[in-house]
Design a protein around this motif. Structure first.
Motif, PDB file in Angstrom:
ATOM      1  N   THR A 162      47.419  33.404  67.536  1.00  0.00           N
ATOM      2  CA  THR A 162      46.187  32.675  67.280  1.00  0.00           C
ATOM      3  C   THR A 162      46.406  31.179  67.477  1.00  0.00           C
ATOM      4  OG1 THR A 162      46.679  32.508  64.918  1.00  0.00           O
ATOM      5  CG2 THR A 162      45.403  34.422  65.641  1.00  0.00           C
ATOM      6  N   GLY A 163      45.329  30.429  67.494  1.00  0.00           N
ATOM      7  CA  GLY A 163      45.417  28.982  67.675  1.00  0.00           C
ATOM      8  C   GLY A 163      44.433  28.507  68.726  1.00  0.00           C
ATOM      9  N   TRP A 164      44.284  27.217  68.818  1.00  0.00           N
ATOM     10  CA  TRP A 164      43.307  26.636  69.721  1.00  0.00           C
ATOM     11  C   TRP A 164      43.758  26.716  71.168  1.00  0.00           C
ATOM     12  CZ3 TRP A 164      42.184  21.313  66.952  1.00  0.00           C
ATOM     13  CH2 TRP A 164      41.759  21.558  65.654  1.00  0.00           C
ATOM     14  N   ASN A 165      42.783  26.844  72.050  1.00  0.00           N
ATOM     15  CA  ASN A 165      43.053  26.797  73.488  1.00  0.00           C
ATOM     16  C   ASN A 165      41.857  26.232  74.239  1.00  0.00           C
ATOM     17  OD1 ASN A 165      45.382  29.186  73.224  1.00  0.00           O
ATOM     18  ND2 ASN A 165      45.578  27.859  75.013  1.00  0.00           N
ATOM     19  N   GLU A 166      42.155  25.527  75.324  1.00  0.00           N
ATOM     20  CA  GLU A 166      41.111  25.010  76.199  1.00  0.00           C
ATOM     21  C   GLU A 166      40.416  26.167  76.918  1.00  0.00           C
ATOM     22  OE1 GLU A 166      39.948  22.089  76.650  1.00  0.00           O
ATOM     23  OE2 GLU A 166      41.437  20.630  75.939  1.00  0.00           O
ATOM     24  N   TYR A 167      39.291  25.856  77.524  1.00  0.00           N
ATOM     25  CA  TYR A 167      38.538  26.826  78.308  1.00  0.00           C
ATOM     26  C   TYR A 167      38.052  26.133  79.571  1.00  0.00           C
ATOM     27  CZ  TYR A 167      34.891  24.296  75.801  1.00  0.00           C
ATOM     28  OH  TYR A 167      34.112  23.304  75.266  1.00  0.00           O
ATOM     29  N   ARG A 223      23.182  25.349  84.742  1.00  0.00           N
ATOM     30  CA  ARG A 223      23.624  25.714  83.391  1.00  0.00           C
ATOM     31  C   ARG A 223      25.135  25.670  83.343  1.00  0.00           C
ATOM     32  NH1 ARG A 223      21.206  31.027  80.842  1.00  0.00           N
ATOM     33  NH2 ARG A 223      19.702  29.528  80.026  1.00  0.00           N
ATOM     34  N   LEU A 224      25.666  25.070  82.271  1.00  0.00           N
ATOM     35  CA  LEU A 224      27.113  24.969  82.098  1.00  0.00           C
ATOM     36  C   LEU A 224      27.642  26.276  81.531  1.00  0.00           C
ATOM     37  CD1 LEU A 224      29.414  22.865  82.432  1.00  0.00           C
ATOM     38  CD2 LEU A 224      29.168  22.384  79.985  1.00  0.00           C
ATOM     39  N   MET A 225      28.424  26.987  82.324  1.00  0.00           N
ATOM     40  CA  MET A 225      28.977  28.280  81.940  1.00  0.00           C
ATOM     41  C   MET A 225      30.435  28.102  81.515  1.00  0.00           C
ATOM     42  SD  MET A 225      26.266  30.092  82.890  1.00  0.00           S
ATOM     43  CE  MET A 225      26.713  31.819  83.091  1.00  0.00           C
ATOM     44  N   GLY A 226      30.995  29.107  80.860  1.00  0.00           N
ATOM     45  CA  GLY A 226      32.358  29.006  80.367  1.00  0.00           C
ATOM     46  C   GLY A 226      33.216  30.218  80.701  1.00  0.00           C
ATOM     47  N   ILE A 227      34.499  29.967  80.925  1.00  0.00           N
ATOM     48  CA  ILE A 227      35.500  31.033  81.076  1.00  0.00           C
ATOM     49  C   ILE A 227      36.579  30.753  80.043  1.00  0.00           C
ATOM     50  CG2 ILE A 227      37.160  32.158  82.590  1.00  0.00           C
ATOM     51  CD1 ILE A 227      35.562  31.155  84.969  1.00  0.00           C
ATOM     52  N   PRO A 228      36.726  31.595  79.032  1.00  0.00           N
ATOM     53  CA  PRO A 228      37.688  31.322  77.966  1.00  0.00           C
ATOM     54  C   PRO A 228      39.118  31.650  78.372  1.00  0.00           C
ATOM     55  CG  PRO A 228      36.608  33.413  77.563  1.00  0.00           C
ATOM     56  CD  PRO A 228      35.962  32.838  78.804  1.00  0.00           C
ATOM     57  N   ASN A 229      40.063  31.165  77.583  1.00  0.00           N
ATOM     58  CA  ASN A 229      41.438  31.627  77.709  1.00  0.00           C
ATOM     59  C   ASN A 229      41.441  33.137  77.431  1.00  0.00           C
ATOM     60  OD1 ASN A 229      44.027  32.506  76.239  1.00  0.00           O
ATOM     61  ND2 ASN A 229      44.664  30.566  77.152  1.00  0.00           N
ATOM     62  N   PRO A 230      41.993  33.956  78.320  1.00  0.00           N
ATOM     63  CA  PRO A 230      41.880  35.412  78.158  1.00  0.00           C
ATOM     64  C   PRO A 230      42.485  35.937  76.865  1.00  0.00           C
ATOM     65  CG  PRO A 230      43.443  34.848  79.900  1.00  0.00           C
ATOM     66  CD  PRO A 230      42.721  33.598  79.540  1.00  0.00           C
ATOM     67  N   PHE A 231      43.576  35.311  76.405  1.00  0.00           N
ATOM     68  CA  PHE A 231      44.204  35.795  75.173  1.00  0.00           C
ATOM     69  C   PHE A 231      43.328  35.504  73.957  1.00  0.00           C
ATOM     70  CE2 PHE A 231      47.651  34.828  78.190  1.00  0.00           C
ATOM     71  CZ  PHE A 231      48.238  36.082  78.275  1.00  0.00           C
ATOM     72  N   CYS A 240      36.244  32.626  67.188  1.00  0.00           N
ATOM     73  CA  CYS A 240      35.268  31.958  68.060  1.00  0.00           C
ATOM     74  C   CYS A 240      35.612  30.482  68.249  1.00  0.00           C
ATOM     75  CB  CYS A 240      33.861  32.081  67.481  1.00  0.00           C
ATOM     76  SG  CYS A 240      33.197  33.757  67.521  1.00  0.00           S
ATOM     77  N   SER A 241      35.988  29.800  67.172  1.00  0.00           N
ATOM     78  CA  SER A 241      36.320  28.375  67.292  1.00  0.00           C
ATOM     79  C   SER A 241      37.652  28.176  68.021  1.00  0.00           C
ATOM     80  CB  SER A 241      36.358  27.703  65.916  1.00  0.00           C
ATOM     81  OG  SER A 241      37.358  28.272  65.096  1.00  0.00           O
ATOM     82  N   ASP A 242      38.619  29.071  67.810  1.00  0.00           N
ATOM     83  CA  ASP A 242      39.883  28.995  68.550  1.00  0.00           C
ATOM     84  C   ASP A 242      39.636  29.097  70.054  1.00  0.00           C
ATOM     85  OD1 ASP A 242      41.314  28.717  66.253  1.00  0.00           O
ATOM     86  OD2 ASP A 242      42.214  30.720  66.277  1.00  0.00           O
ATOM     87  N   MET A 243      38.703  29.941  70.437  1.00  0.00           N
ATOM     88  CA  MET A 243      38.402  30.148  71.849  1.00  0.00           C
ATOM     89  C   MET A 243      37.819  28.881  72.486  1.00  0.00           C
ATOM     90  SD  MET A 243      36.197  33.311  73.470  1.00  0.00           S
ATOM     91  CE  MET A 243      34.688  32.854  72.617  1.00  0.00           C
ATOM     92  N   ARG A 244      37.202  28.036  71.640  1.00  0.00           N
ATOM     93  CA  ARG A 244      36.628  26.771  72.129  1.00  0.00           C
ATOM     94  C   ARG A 244      37.482  25.576  71.703  1.00  0.00           C
ATOM     95  NH1 ARG A 244      31.670  25.633  74.002  1.00  0.00           N
ATOM     96  NH2 ARG A 244      31.597  23.773  72.678  1.00  0.00           N
ATOM     97  N   ASN A 245      38.785  25.789  71.699  1.00  0.00           N
ATOM     98  CA  ASN A 245      39.733  24.707  71.403  1.00  0.00           C
ATOM     99  C   ASN A 245      39.498  24.088  70.026  1.00  0.00           C
ATOM    100  OD1 ASN A 245      42.020  23.273  72.234  1.00  0.00           O
ATOM    101  ND2 ASN A 245      40.796  21.539  72.953  1.00  0.00           N
ATOM    102  N   GLY A 246      39.149  24.919  69.056  1.00  0.00           N
ATOM    103  CA  GLY A 246      38.976  24.467  67.683  1.00  0.00           C
ATOM    104  C   GLY A 246      37.608  23.920  67.364  1.00  0.00           C
ATOM    105  N   LEU A 284      30.420  29.971  74.176  1.00  0.00           N
ATOM    106  CA  LEU A 284      30.478  29.851  75.624  1.00  0.00           C
ATOM    107  C   LEU A 284      29.380  30.690  76.269  1.00  0.00           C
ATOM    108  CD1 LEU A 284      34.327  30.099  76.321  1.00  0.00           C
ATOM    109  CD2 LEU A 284      32.916  28.035  76.177  1.00  0.00           C
ATOM    110  N   ILE A 285      28.715  30.119  77.246  1.00  0.00           N
ATOM    111  CA  ILE A 285      27.708  30.858  78.001  1.00  0.00           C
ATOM    112  C   ILE A 285      28.414  31.614  79.123  1.00  0.00           C
ATOM    113  CG2 ILE A 285      25.636  30.694  79.417  1.00  0.00           C
ATOM    114  CD1 ILE A 285      24.961  28.097  78.011  1.00  0.00           C
ATOM    115  N   GLY A 286      28.230  32.896  79.178  1.00  0.00           N
ATOM    116  CA  GLY A 286      28.864  33.706  80.225  1.00  0.00           C
ATOM    117  C   GLY A 286      29.541  34.938  79.680  1.00  0.00           C
ATOM    118  N   PRO A 287      30.581  34.796  78.837  1.00  0.00           N
ATOM    119  CA  PRO A 287      31.231  35.990  78.267  1.00  0.00           C
ATOM    120  C   PRO A 287      30.245  36.801  77.431  1.00  0.00           C
ATOM    121  CG  PRO A 287      32.604  34.045  77.975  1.00  0.00           C
ATOM    122  CD  PRO A 287      31.277  33.553  78.474  1.00  0.00           C
ATOM    123  N   HIS A 288      30.267  38.098  77.577  1.00  0.00           N
ATOM    124  CA  HIS A 288      29.283  38.945  76.914  1.00  0.00           C
ATOM    125  C   HIS A 288      29.436  38.981  75.400  1.00  0.00           C
ATOM    126  CE1 HIS A 288      28.451  41.345  80.875  1.00  0.00           C
ATOM    127  NE2 HIS A 288      28.086  40.072  80.933  1.00  0.00           N
TER     128      HIS A 288
END
Length: 369
Positions: free
Chosen positions: A53-58, A71-79, A199-205, A211-215
């Motif tokens: 766990t922990g923060w990561n950029e997207y 529209r600004l879409m997002g691709i998260p860190n897969p982990f 959810c917050s970790d996925m958005r770098n804290g 994020l718009i895009g991931p289901h």
């Protein structure tokens, strides 16, 4: 028989939820199919130790919504996204109970775009799916004409930047109530707090925004929006919702204003707000379908042979281009391309592509030159 909201949710098992969100819902639908997370999903099945766990950029990218707006879409860190999907899977029974509590007793299904199983498909969410009147129904007609008479106005309302405005801490507020959530905010092992943190970790804290895009974001938003639906439905408003767009049928201008006031108050409880630029009150009657759809519905024409030939396809494209140019609505082109794709798979004569190899480029050149 029309299905209830919970019927769709109950059809999805926790394993199907996990696979649908991770393997087939990692990349936004706007991206071409060459982008896939299926190999990553297969890899995750071989890993026995949970990811750290922990923060990561997207990653962000822009996708066109219509002619002039992106529209600004997002691709998260897969982990990090895997951790979100895992939390949703592990607590799927609790989330199903939540959806039951928020939608029980509703005469029609308010939320029209949501997770659903489709026969023979692993994907469990699509922004645009082929509606089946047997299961989806057409509540708009019932809302237009009801036991109190005929609705005279329709209120069209929109949540301002819905996904980017969702506060991740508001997910626990929706699941267990704001008072309980705030009392237990430091208890990291509570299931709803784990979802919040993932959810917050996925958005770098960051705690503001999905994020718009991931289901998974569509499921997470429904946790909050179904609570708002219940508040409004309990006040006897007659409406439907498509993600963050509301269509409410009312008998008077005063009732329309009350709906907007109550909607704004319900949104404010979750730190959301109305997009006043897109909010309007329209006097009825109006066509329930957009006018441009009516003009495209009968095209392209099928000939006596049962095939759609090149001249009919060309006419269809000309009509779609004309309507898109006149209205400035890029969604018309998306609709036309999908209609052609479906027609091609059923009745279209395949040699029409060879007659004009640049036919698809006409869509692009019209709007980008």
């Amino acid at each position: 028989m029309n299905k209830k909201y919970t019927d769709f949710m109950d059809e999805i098992s926790s394993d199907e939820l996990y696979e649908g969100l991770l393997a087939y819902g990692f990349f936004a639908e706007k991206l071409p199919p060459v982008f896939t997370a299926v190999p990553f999903f297969d890899y995750c099945k071989t890993v026995s130790i949970p990811f750290k766990t922990g923060w990561n950029e997207y990653i962000t990218f822009r996708a066109m919504r219509n002619i002039s707006i992106s529209r600004l879409m997002g691709i998260p860190n897969p982990f990090k996204y895997q951790i979100v999907c895992s939390e949703l899977k592990d607590n799927w029974d609790k989330l199903q109970a939540h959806f039951h509590n928020q939608t029980v007793g509703q005469a029609h299904r308010i939320s029209r775009i949501h997770l659903r199983k489709e026969y023979g498909k692993e994907r469990i969410f699509k922004m645009n799916y082929k509606k089946n009147w047997r299961t989806d129904g057409n509540p708009e007609l019932d809302l237009l004409i009801h036991d109190k008479g005929t609705s005279r106005f329709i209120v069209k309302a929109d949540i301002s930047t819905c996904f980017p405005s969702i506060y991740t801490h508001s997910i626990p507020w929706a699941l267990v109530g704001k008072e309980q959530a705030k009392k237990t905010v430091r208890k990291e092992n509570e299931w709803y707090n784990r979802i919040d943190k993932a959810c917050s970790d996925m958005r770098n804290g960051e705690t503001h925004g999905l994020l718009i895009g991931p289901h998974a974001s569509n499921l997470l938003s429904e946790i909050i929006l179904t609570v708002i639906d219940k508040k409004l439905y309990d006040k006897s408003y007659r409406y439907v919702r498509n993600i963050d767009d509301y269509d409410c049928y009312v008998g008077s201008h005063d009732e329309a204003q009350r709906f907007l006031k109550d909607l704004e108050e319900a949104l404010r409880e979750f730190d959301l707000s109305l997009n006043h630029k897109k909010t309007k009150i329209v006097e009825l009657p109006i066509g329930l379908e957009k006018n441009w759809k009516h003009q495209l519905n009968d095209l392209p024409k099928v000939g006596e042979s049962g095939m759609v030939k090149y001249p009919q396809v060309n006419t269809f494209i000309d009509t779609a281009l004309m309507l898109a140019t006149e209205t400035g609505n890029f969604a018309i082109i998306n609709y036309a391309i999908k209609k052609l794709k479906n027609q091609n798979s059923l009745t279209m004569k395949r040699d029409w592509l060879q007659n004009d190899s640049c036919i698809w480029q006409r869509f692009i050149l019209t709007f980008y030159t």
